[in-house]
Design a protein around this motif. Sequence first.
Motif, PDB file in Angstrom:
ATOM      1  N   ILE A 131       0.863  -1.178   0.000  1.00 28.00           N
ATOM      2  CA  ILE A 131       0.000   0.000   0.000  1.00 28.00           C
ATOM      3  C   ILE A 131       0.899   1.228   0.000  1.00 28.00           C
ATOM      4  CG2 ILE A 131      -0.265  -0.004   2.528  1.00 28.00           C
ATOM      5  CD1 ILE A 131      -3.169   1.143   1.969  1.00 28.00           C
ATOM      6  N   LEU A 132       0.520   2.227  -0.788  1.00 31.58           N
ATOM      7  CA  LEU A 132       1.339   3.431  -0.832  1.00 31.58           C
ATOM      8  C   LEU A 132       0.452   4.646  -0.974  1.00 31.58           C
ATOM      9  CD1 LEU A 132       1.799   3.603  -4.350  1.00 31.58           C
ATOM     10  CD2 LEU A 132       2.841   1.542  -3.472  1.00 31.58           C
ATOM     11  N   ASN A 133       1.045   5.801  -0.750  1.00 32.95           N
ATOM     12  CA  ASN A 133       0.304   7.052  -0.832  1.00 32.95           C
ATOM     13  C   ASN A 133       0.210   7.527  -2.270  1.00 32.95           C
ATOM     14  OD1 ASN A 133      -0.199   7.376   1.967  1.00 32.95           O
ATOM     15  ND2 ASN A 133       1.917   8.036   2.239  1.00 32.95           N
ATOM     16  N   CYS A 134      -0.932   8.066  -2.612  1.00 33.09           N
ATOM     17  CA  CYS A 134      -1.162   8.611  -3.947  1.00 33.09           C
ATOM     18  C   CYS A 134      -0.264   9.830  -4.159  1.00 33.09           C
ATOM     19  CB  CYS A 134      -2.627   8.995  -4.093  1.00 33.09           C
ATOM     20  SG  CYS A 134      -3.019   9.673  -5.708  1.00 33.09           S
ATOM     21  N   PRO A 135       0.457   9.882  -5.283  1.00 34.05           N
ATOM     22  CA  PRO A 135       1.359  11.015  -5.529  1.00 34.05           C
ATOM     23  C   PRO A 135       0.634  12.288  -6.015  1.00 34.05           C
ATOM     24  CG  PRO A 135       1.422   9.512  -7.376  1.00 34.05           C
ATOM     25  CD  PRO A 135       0.530   8.881  -6.339  1.00 34.05           C
ATOM     26  N   LEU A 136      -0.656  12.198  -6.289  1.00 35.15           N
ATOM     27  CA  LEU A 136      -1.378  13.343  -6.851  1.00 35.15           C
ATOM     28  C   LEU A 136      -1.913  14.253  -5.747  1.00 35.15           C
ATOM     29  CD1 LEU A 136      -3.488  11.535  -9.600  1.00 35.15           C
ATOM     30  CD2 LEU A 136      -1.183  12.467  -9.765  1.00 35.15           C
ATOM     31  N   ILE A 141      -7.826  14.191  -7.449  1.00 32.29           N
ATOM     32  CA  ILE A 141      -8.369  12.862  -7.166  1.00 32.29           C
ATOM     33  C   ILE A 141      -9.892  12.949  -7.220  1.00 32.29           C
ATOM     34  CG2 ILE A 141      -8.544  11.039  -5.429  1.00 32.29           C
ATOM     35  CD1 ILE A 141      -5.765  12.078  -4.396  1.00 32.29           C
ATOM     36  N   PRO A 142     -10.530  12.129  -8.082  1.00 36.91           N
ATOM     37  CA  PRO A 142     -11.994  12.185  -8.166  1.00 36.91           C
ATOM     38  C   PRO A 142     -12.627  11.830  -6.824  1.00 36.91           C
ATOM     39  CG  PRO A 142     -11.089  10.781  -9.910  1.00 36.91           C
ATOM     40  CD  PRO A 142      -9.967  11.133  -8.981  1.00 36.91           C
ATOM     41  N   LYS A 143     -13.669  12.553  -6.450  1.00 36.80           N
ATOM     42  CA  LYS A 143     -14.371  12.285  -5.196  1.00 36.80           C
ATOM     43  C   LYS A 143     -15.737  11.703  -5.516  1.00 36.80           C
ATOM     44  CE  LYS A 143     -11.355  14.123  -2.334  1.00 36.80           C
ATOM     45  NZ  LYS A 143     -10.133  13.445  -2.671  1.00 36.80           N
ATOM     46  N   TYR A 144     -16.060  10.623  -4.831  1.00 41.06           N
ATOM     47  CA  TYR A 144     -17.359   9.986  -5.012  1.00 41.06           C
ATOM     48  C   TYR A 144     -17.985   9.777  -3.648  1.00 41.06           C
ATOM     49  CZ  TYR A 144     -16.226   9.132  -9.834  1.00 41.06           C
ATOM     50  OH  TYR A 144     -15.916   9.312 -11.152  1.00 41.06           O
TER      51      TYR A 144
END
Length: 151
Positions: A131-136, A141-144
């Motif tokens: 598991i890793l952190n999103c670099p963006l 990042i789309p929110k739903y």
Amino acid sequence: MSYLLPTLTRKKEVDTIVRDTIDKVLVLRFGLAVDAVCLQLDDILAKTARELSKFGAVALVDVDSEDVQVYVKYFDITLIPSTVFFFNAHHMKMDSGTADHTKWVGAFHEKQDFIDVVEAIFRGAMKGKLILNCPLPPERIPKYQLLYKDV
């Protein structure tokens, strides 16, 4: 554009590509070829396929196919497109600040966002991380809203 990417409609095809993709990030896009957001994502995936070829591979999974429902249920694919990542047959998770770390829901804003995510997963996987952190940045990042049935 998605005709450039393999489309998987059978469980056996998904099993095989997950098992046989070694030392590369396998990106599986679960969705439908007729969905507008899927088509937008597929365009980005197809445009990046050559750039990612040294450390990534991309395939599309048709969620309407009866034979892949075991994967649709396992990864809880309720919103499409949903993108799942693997490395050497291990499911790779990513913390992108959402409640669900198992998959990326929605399309990427641009080609470079997708490349950055796959590179981050590849680098993390090479260090043994699952598991890793999103670099963006969060705004990319789309929110739903997650909808829970019977609550």
